[in-house]
Motif scaffolding. Structure first.
Motif, short mmCIF file in Angstrom:
data_model
loop_
_atom_site.label_atom_id
_atom_site.label_comp_id
_atom_site.label_asym_id
_atom_site.label_seq_id
_atom_site.Cartn_x
_atom_site.Cartn_y
_atom_site.Cartn_z
N ALA A 216 37.58 41.53 36.07
CA ALA A 216 36.31 40.74 36.73
C ALA A 216 35.39 40.16 35.81
O ALA A 216 34.98 40.74 35.10
CB ALA A 216 35.70 41.49 37.94
N THR A 217 35.13 38.88 35.98
CA THR A 217 34.09 38.00 35.18
C THR A 217 32.71 38.56 35.78
O THR A 217 32.53 38.83 36.88
CB THR A 217 34.18 36.64 35.06
N PRO A 218 31.53 38.44 34.84
CA PRO A 218 30.21 38.49 35.53
C PRO A 218 29.91 37.49 36.74
O PRO A 218 29.46 38.28 37.81
CB PRO A 218 29.45 38.29 34.23
N ARG A 219 30.53 36.52 36.55
CA ARG A 219 30.35 35.40 37.86
C ARG A 219 31.03 36.08 39.03
O ARG A 219 30.64 36.07 40.13
CB ARG A 219 30.79 34.14 37.72
N GLN A 220 32.32 36.58 38.96
CA GLN A 220 32.97 36.86 39.87
C GLN A 220 32.46 38.31 40.56
O GLN A 220 32.50 38.56 41.89
CB GLN A 220 34.59 37.47 39.58
N ILE A 221 31.88 39.15 39.76
CA ILE A 221 31.20 40.43 40.18
C ILE A 221 30.22 39.89 41.22
O ILE A 221 29.91 40.38 42.18
CB ILE A 221 30.78 41.18 39.13
N TYR A 222 29.27 39.14 40.84
CA TYR A 222 28.14 38.49 41.26
C TYR A 222 28.50 37.75 42.65
O TYR A 222 28.04 38.06 43.72
CB TYR A 222 27.32 37.40 40.50
N GLU A 223 29.47 37.18 42.57
CA GLU A 223 30.10 36.35 43.69
C GLU A 223 30.53 37.22 44.95
O GLU A 223 30.40 37.12 46.07
CB GLU A 223 30.98 35.20 43.46
N ALA A 224 31.30 38.29 44.43
CA ALA A 224 31.82 39.44 45.28
C ALA A 224 30.64 40.00 46.21
O ALA A 224 30.52 40.35 47.26
CB ALA A 224 32.61 40.60 44.58
N MET A 225 29.38 40.39 44.97
CA MET A 225 28.14 40.85 46.20
C MET A 225 27.76 39.82 47.10
O MET A 225 27.16 40.39 48.08
CB MET A 225 27.38 41.35 44.89
N LEU A 226 27.61 38.55 46.69
CA LEU A 226 27.34 37.65 47.49
C LEU A 226 28.12 37.30 48.82
O LEU A 226 27.40 37.13 49.82
CB LEU A 226 26.89 36.27 46.73
N SER A 227 29.32 37.54 48.76
CA SER A 227 30.07 36.95 49.63
C SER A 227 31.02 38.40 50.41
O SER A 227 31.26 38.19 51.53
CB SER A 227 31.26 35.99 49.20
N GLY A 228 30.84 39.51 49.92
CA GLY A 228 31.52 40.68 50.56
C GLY A 228 33.05 40.47 51.08
O GLY A 228 33.27 40.43 52.14
N PRO A 229 33.96 39.97 49.98
CA PRO A 229 35.16 39.86 50.35
C PRO A 229 35.77 41.21 50.96
O PRO A 229 35.43 42.26 50.63
CB PRO A 229 35.97 39.45 49.13
N GLY A 230 36.99 41.00 51.78
CA GLY A 230 37.57 41.85 52.43
C GLY A 230 36.80 42.93 53.21
O GLY A 230 35.81 42.56 53.98
N ILE A 249 25.97 44.48 36.57
CA ILE A 249 26.97 43.67 35.85
C ILE A 249 27.12 44.27 34.58
O ILE A 249 28.24 44.49 33.82
CB ILE A 249 26.86 42.09 36.07
N ALA A 250 25.86 44.34 33.80
CA ALA A 250 25.85 44.72 32.42
C ALA A 250 26.47 46.05 32.29
O ALA A 250 27.39 46.51 31.55
CB ALA A 250 24.45 44.79 31.84
N TYR A 251 26.18 46.92 33.19
CA TYR A 251 26.70 48.38 33.37
C TYR A 251 28.15 48.20 33.35
O TYR A 251 28.95 49.09 32.72
CB TYR A 251 26.26 49.37 34.31
N VAL A 252 28.78 47.49 34.38
CA VAL A 252 30.13 47.30 34.66
C VAL A 252 30.95 46.98 33.27
O VAL A 252 31.90 47.36 32.97
CB VAL A 252 30.37 46.34 35.78
N LYS A 253 30.17 46.06 32.70
CA LYS A 253 30.93 45.35 31.41
C LYS A 253 31.14 46.72 30.30
O LYS A 253 31.92 46.73 29.56
CB LYS A 253 30.14 44.39 30.88
N ASP A 254 29.83 47.23 30.38
CA ASP A 254 29.81 48.39 29.40
C ASP A 254 30.86 49.47 29.69
O ASP A 254 31.56 50.03 28.89
CB ASP A 254 28.65 48.99 29.26
#
Length: 302
Positions: A216-230, A249-254
């Motif tokens: 997942a890209t940083p934008r996709q992680i951010y968008e998932a938090m905004l939209s709550g898919p599934g 997101i920085a922690y997830v990428k690390d």
């Protein structure tokens, strides 16, 4: 007027004036100040005006060909797909950029796969959606999306320039996190119980699953938090602020870059509890097997 003059010396008159003044200020501020929806709409409009490359007509063509058969021409849904008029541009960008949509089977949970459209085409689709179909959380600005793909550029120099620009923006966003440790706590508190501590995903109820988030890209992680898919809950910017999202997101990428030291006995980093239980069961089984073998040898010797 005489009624007001006669009662202006009443002991409660001062309190009444203060209450009326506060109510007037509050109503006036609520009317003048932009709401979250109006602010978001203004931001989207400004972004759309600044982006001369967005082609709404192309976005409409993509929607009609690839989305309307399930979601309807107006996005109100059908027996095969939900209403998306309040999903928001962030949800559209997330679902299409991760390859989950368009789907041949709307009833099944779709895994991540290569997207059917380029990012420019997805941007056109989002622009058309926000102009003609619905409203909701917009695509977050300034958050890195997918890295450039060579096939989308006419020559090598253009591609290398775009790649360098992307890497610079990516590093600036990740390194701009204020507190990665706070991001770790947010992730472990709100995300790890479904996506696992390592981001490898996990099983949910009713045959569903929380996907792994390594790609997942940083934008996709951010968008998932905004939209709550599934089955994922929504974490809007009031619940988890943009700065906190950046830390997470920085922690997830690390976490994605962390090497797996499991070697040949790796368990896909499914989690400390599960790994410890498996280790305990395997270790105890070996101990029991050794005890049986030693007892058998002793009996044979006797």
């Amino acid at each position: 007027m005489k009624w007001i003059t006669a009662r202006r010396r009443h002991p409660l008159a001062g309190y009444v004036v203060v209450i009326l003044a506060l109510a007037l200020v509050g109503v006036g501020y609520a009317y003048v100040a932009p709401s979250a929806d109006r602010a978001e709409a203004q931001t989207v409009a400004a972004d759309a005006a600044a982006d001369d490359q967005t082609d709404v007509a192309q976005g409409k063509d993509i929607f009609v060909r690839s989305c309307a058969s399930c979601h309807g021409l107006t996005g109100t849904g059908s027996d095969n797909a939900p209403d998306i008029t309040t999903a928001g541009g962030a949800a559209i960008d997330f679902q299409v950029s991760t390859g989950r949509m368009p789907s041949m089977n709307p009833d099944a949970q779709m895994p991540r796969k290569p997207p059917a459209f380029t990012q420019d085409e997805i941007d056109d689709l989002v622009a058309y959606y926000e102009q003609e179909i619905g409203e909701g959380p917009g695509v977050p600005e300034g958050i890195p999306a997918d890295a450039p793909v060579r096939a989308d550029f006419e020559d090598e120099d253009s591609y290398l320039a775009a790649e360098a620009e992307y890497e610079e923006a990516y590093e600036a966003y990740i390194s701009g996190a204020q507190d990665t440790e706070a991001g770790m706590k947010l992730y472990l508190t709100n995300c790890a119980h479904c996506h696992s501590w390592s981001g490898a995903g996990g099983a949910l109820t009713d045959g569903k699953w929380a996907p792994e988030i390594h790609d997942a890209t940083p934008r996709q992680i951010y968008e998932a938090m905004l939209s709550g898919p599934g089955q994922m809950p929504v974490f809007n910017d009031m619940t988890v602020t943009p700065d906190e999202k950046q830390d997470l997101i920085a922690y997830v990428k690390d976490l994605q870059a962390e090497p797996d030291a499991g070697g040949i006995f790796a368990l896909n980093r499914i989690g400390q509890v599960a790994e410890g239980f498996i280790g305990w069961v395997v270790g105890l089984s070996l101990i029991v097997a050794c005890a049986i073998w030693i007892t058998a040898k002793q009996r044979a010797h006797d």
